[in-house]
Write a protein that holds these residues in place. Structure first.
Motif, mmCIF file in Angstrom:
data_model
loop_
_atom_site.group_PDB
_atom_site.id
_atom_site.type_symbol
_atom_site.label_atom_id
_atom_site.label_comp_id
_atom_site.label_asym_id
_atom_site.label_seq_id
_atom_site.Cartn_x
_atom_site.Cartn_y
_atom_site.Cartn_z
ATOM 1 N N VAL A 47 1.510 -1.284 0.305
ATOM 2 C CA VAL A 47 -0.182 0.026 0.073
ATOM 3 C C VAL A 47 0.663 1.342 0.359
ATOM 4 N N LYS A 48 1.940 1.402 0.582
ATOM 5 C CA LYS A 48 2.864 2.573 0.628
ATOM 6 C C LYS A 48 3.396 3.055 -0.979
ATOM 7 N N ALA A 49 2.774 2.124 -1.674
ATOM 8 C CA ALA A 49 3.960 2.890 -3.207
ATOM 9 C C ALA A 49 2.606 3.581 -3.485
ATOM 10 N N LEU A 136 8.084 -14.213 11.013
ATOM 11 C CA LEU A 136 9.506 -13.952 11.177
ATOM 12 C C LEU A 136 10.806 -13.074 9.976
ATOM 13 N N ARG A 137 10.545 -11.668 10.534
ATOM 14 C CA ARG A 137 11.087 -11.159 8.645
ATOM 15 C C ARG A 137 12.251 -11.404 9.293
ATOM 16 N N ILE A 138 13.272 -11.651 8.403
ATOM 17 C CA ILE A 138 14.335 -11.885 8.468
ATOM 18 C C ILE A 138 15.643 -11.661 7.665
ATOM 19 N N ILE A 184 7.770 -17.119 7.883
ATOM 20 C CA ILE A 184 8.839 -16.110 7.586
ATOM 21 C C ILE A 184 9.242 -15.268 6.127
ATOM 22 N N HIS A 185 9.353 -14.024 6.361
ATOM 23 C CA HIS A 185 9.814 -12.826 5.399
ATOM 24 C C HIS A 185 10.612 -12.084 5.214
ATOM 25 N N PHE A 186 11.027 -12.153 4.228
ATOM 26 C CA PHE A 186 12.313 -11.753 3.949
ATOM 27 C C PHE A 186 11.833 -9.982 3.053
ATOM 28 N N LEU A 224 8.628 -13.895 0.503
ATOM 29 C CA LEU A 224 9.500 -12.900 0.005
ATOM 30 C C LEU A 224 9.567 -10.958 -0.453
ATOM 31 N N GLY A 225 8.651 -10.659 0.100
ATOM 32 C CA GLY A 225 8.971 -9.377 -0.074
ATOM 33 C C GLY A 225 8.498 -8.151 -1.463
ATOM 34 N N GLY A 226 8.755 -7.627 -1.288
ATOM 35 C CA GLY A 226 8.840 -7.121 -2.775
ATOM 36 C C GLY A 226 9.747 -6.675 -3.020
ATOM 37 N N GLY A 227 9.791 -5.209 -4.275
ATOM 38 C CA GLY A 227 11.653 -4.889 -4.888
ATOM 39 C C GLY A 227 10.999 -5.334 -6.005
ATOM 40 N N LEU A 228 10.212 -6.156 -7.075
ATOM 41 C CA LEU A 228 10.424 -5.451 -8.673
ATOM 42 C C LEU A 228 10.352 -4.521 -9.428
ATOM 43 N N GLY A 267 5.293 -3.575 -4.761
ATOM 44 C CA GLY A 267 4.594 -2.538 -4.754
ATOM 45 C C GLY A 267 4.220 -1.224 -5.629
ATOM 46 N N ARG A 268 5.336 -0.534 -6.332
ATOM 47 C CA ARG A 268 5.927 -0.604 -7.710
ATOM 48 C C ARG A 268 5.748 -0.936 -8.551
ATOM 49 N N SER A 269 6.125 -2.371 -9.154
ATOM 50 C CA SER A 269 5.772 -2.941 -10.105
ATOM 51 C C SER A 269 3.771 -2.708 -10.127
ATOM 52 N N ILE A 303 9.121 13.402 -5.261
ATOM 53 C CA ILE A 303 10.407 13.951 -3.904
ATOM 54 C C ILE A 303 11.290 13.294 -4.680
ATOM 55 N N ARG A 304 11.096 11.639 -6.037
ATOM 56 C CA ARG A 304 12.634 11.024 -5.983
ATOM 57 C C ARG A 304 12.849 11.314 -6.299
ATOM 58 N N PRO A 305 13.255 12.691 -7.694
ATOM 59 C CA PRO A 305 14.207 12.350 -7.999
ATOM 60 C C PRO A 305 15.207 13.314 -7.058
ATOM 61 N N LEU A 307 15.246 12.595 -3.485
ATOM 62 C CA LEU A 307 15.662 12.102 -2.686
ATOM 63 C C LEU A 307 16.672 11.048 -2.535
ATOM 64 N N TYR A 308 16.253 10.611 -4.255
ATOM 65 C CA TYR A 308 17.557 9.079 -4.819
ATOM 66 C C TYR A 308 18.076 9.410 -5.863
ATOM 67 N N GLN A 309 18.429 10.883 -7.059
ATOM 68 C CA GLN A 309 18.337 10.983 -8.129
ATOM 69 C C GLN A 309 17.936 10.162 -8.270
ATOM 70 N N ALA A 363 4.367 4.906 -8.293
ATOM 71 C CA ALA A 363 4.866 4.625 -7.422
ATOM 72 C C ALA A 363 5.503 5.224 -6.766
ATOM 73 N N TYR A 364 5.350 5.682 -5.086
ATOM 74 C CA TYR A 364 5.968 6.213 -4.398
ATOM 75 C C TYR A 364 5.797 8.001 -4.838
ATOM 76 N N GLY A 365 4.915 7.957 -6.016
ATOM 77 C CA GLY A 365 4.952 9.754 -5.894
ATOM 78 C C GLY A 365 3.294 10.534 -5.211
HETATM 79 N N1 LLP Z 1 7.518 -5.253 1.280
HETATM 80 C C1 LLP Z 1 8.520 -4.424 2.270
HETATM 81 C C2 LLP Z 1 8.675 -5.196 3.532
HETATM 82 C C3 LLP Z 1 9.133 -3.155 1.553
HETATM 83 O O1 LLP Z 1 9.569 -2.619 3.084
HETATM 84 C C4 LLP Z 1 8.747 -2.687 0.944
HETATM 85 C C5 LLP Z 1 9.090 -2.058 0.255
HETATM 86 C C6 LLP Z 1 7.749 -3.399 -0.703
HETATM 87 C C7 LLP Z 1 7.155 -4.207 -0.235
HETATM 88 C C8 LLP Z 1 6.966 -2.854 -1.483
HETATM 89 O O2 LLP Z 1 8.803 -2.467 -2.015
HETATM 90 P P1 LLP Z 1 8.154 -2.438 -4.015
HETATM 91 O O3 LLP Z 1 7.874 -3.914 -4.695
HETATM 92 O O4 LLP Z 1 7.414 -1.181 -4.418
HETATM 93 O O5 LLP Z 1 9.872 -2.890 -4.765
HETATM 94 N N2 LLP Z 1 10.110 5.135 -1.628
HETATM 95 C C9 LLP Z 1 11.278 4.402 -2.671
HETATM 96 C C10 LLP Z 1 10.777 3.500 -2.156
HETATM 97 C C11 LLP Z 1 11.192 2.229 -0.624
HETATM 98 C C12 LLP Z 1 10.038 1.211 -1.014
HETATM 99 C C13 LLP Z 1 10.032 1.084 0.425
HETATM 100 N N3 LLP Z 1 9.916 -0.380 1.006
HETATM 101 C C14 LLP Z 1 11.098 5.029 -3.996
HETATM 102 O O6 LLP Z 1 10.662 5.919 -4.034
HETATM 103 O O7 LLP Z 1 11.635 4.547 -4.630
#
Ligand code: LLP
Length: 392
Positions: A47-49, A136-138, A184-186, A224-228, A267-269, A303-305, A307-309, A363-365
């Motif tokens: 949801v944070k995205a 548990l988030r490892i 377990i969570h990552f 396995l969390g997010g990140g794609l 999220g982002r993807s 803020i992305r440019p 904050l994170y270039q 995402a994150y906008g």
């Molecule tokens: N799960 C966990 C535990 C997380 O910390 C995050 C993102 C996600 C899932 C979702 O990740 P995604 O699929 O969106 O990559 N504000 C930054 C990104 C921060 C991400 C924080 N955690 C940006 O604008 O790039």
């Protein structure tokens, strides 16, 4: 599919604002849903995205769960109809009221990041005579190839439980009367485009599962969390991320028992490519050194440019066929030098009043916008509502 901007409608709207292409969002959600089904993956949207209620309800209608990191996000998800038994709750600093809220709603699972947090959840669950479901988030100590601000899976990060504490925290959790240890969570970081990184995570998870097996514990689920990542350079050509490749990589590399379920938190993807920030050129300032295009949007809206270039593609959308190009530093009105969307960006000649789209901002906008300089929150408009205005 390329996002088409309804320029005639835009002419009547006050800038800056976010524009969401809901057709693209629906298509992305369809692809994600089909691939998740095919590879038997449970999806909890991060949801944070983007927590815009309209976006959230589209994600919810696709049948996904939610990954929340605050009481506010849990409330937003539930208000939009997400079912509590598909909500996961992560974060290193969960406040007591947030834990209580999650317990009251009987969420799917807490992703717990430390022993002190586990103890408090046990205590608060006891007060309600409940058992809290916990993963548990490892911290897997796996490096991800991404900006260091959004890298989370290595030892020096504040996130997750250290690998060296694995056995002791599992034992502690199993001994707690009001904790039901289920998973377990990552999460190794965000905007990861190298599938190798996910393969590396999966390999590490296999080792961890071996250690857990030696303790006779088989978690019900592995998250396995997010990140794609998404392709910020080609928002139209690569509008929908390669979910198939992502899931296939995870399934190929991860050794799961048939009874174990696989969960992810993208999220982002999911929402990144469907949103653009639309701004107007206020002034073009020429100096002997540079040409500045000064927009009415700034780091307060995106803020992305700063904050994170981060790179976001900038398009001049007012002119269809202007043959003359110029290099601009595209900047905002905020009193900070970092308030810059791009340097030396080659664009068709700009003049006051022209519209510019800053792409891949779904995402994150909007969600990270701020009221710095007492600026109001940006409005959001949706393609479904402006369709009559399409220029085609
Ligand atoms: N799960 C966990 C535990 C997380 O910390 C995050 C993102 C996600 C899932 C979702 O990740 P995604 O699929 O969106 O990559 N504000 C930054 C990104 C921060 C991400 C924080 N955690 C940006 O604008 O790039």
């Amino acid at each position: 599919m390329a996002t088409q901007f309804p320029l005639k409608a835009f002419e009547h709207l006050r800038t800056p604002f976010y524009y969401y292409d809901l057709d693209l969002l629906r298509q992305s959600l369809d692809v994600l849903k089909n691939e998740a089904r095919k590879h038997r993956v449970h999806v909890h949207y991060a949801v944070k995205a983007n927590a815009n209620p309209r976006i959230l309800s589209h994600v919810q209608m696709a049948g996904f769960g939610a990954d929340c990191v605050s009481g506010g996000e849990i409330r937003a998800a539930i208000q939009c109809g997400f079912s509590a038994d598909k909500i996961v709750f992560a974060g290193v600093g969960k406040a007591d009221w947030e834990i209580n809220l999650a317990l009251e709603h009987d969420i799917f699972c807490f992703n717990v990041e430390s022993l002190p947090e586990l103890e408090i959840i046990n205590e608060l669950a006891a007060q309600k005579s409940k058992k809290a479901r916990v993963a548990l988030r490892i911290n897997p100590d796996v490096q991800a190839d991404t900006h260091h601000y959004i890298r989370t899976g290595s030892k020096e990060n504040k996130f997750g439980i250290n690998l060296s504490d694995l056995e002791s925290i599992v034992e502690a959790a199993q001994a707690m009367a009001h904790i039901d240890l289920v998973g377990i969570h990552f999460h190794i970081g965000s905007q990861i485009t190298e599938m190798n990184n996910f393969a590396g995570l999966a390999a590490r998870v296999n080792d961890i599962q071996e250690r857990l097996l030696r303790m006779h514990w088989i978690p019900e689920h592995v998250n396995l969390g997010g990140g794609l990542g998404i392709d910020y350079h080609h928002p139209d050509e690569a509008a929908i991320p390669d979910f198939a490749d992502y899931f296939a990589t995870l399934r190929r590399m991860l050794k799961l028992r048939p009874e174990q379920t696989l969960h992810v938190e993208p999220g982002r993807s999911v929402v990144g490519q469907c949103g653009s920030l639309i701004a107007r050129v206020l002034y073009v300032k020429d100096s002997s050194e540079k040409h500045f295009a000064i927009l009415d949007a700034g780091m307060t809206e995106l803020i992305r440019p700063a904050l994170y270039q981060a790179y976001h593609k900038i398009e001049h959308i007012s002119t269809a066929n202007n043959a003359d190009f110029q290099k601009y530093d595209v900047v905002g009105p905020i009193c900070e030098s970092s308030d810059c969307f791009g340097k030396e960006v080659e664009l068709p000649l700009l003049k006051r009043g022209d519209l510019v789209a800053i792409r891949s901002a779904g995402a994150y906008g909007e969600i990270m916008s701020s009221n710095y300089n007492c600026r109001p929150n940006p409005a959001a408009y949706f393609s479904d509502d402006l369709q009559g205005y399409n220029q085609a």
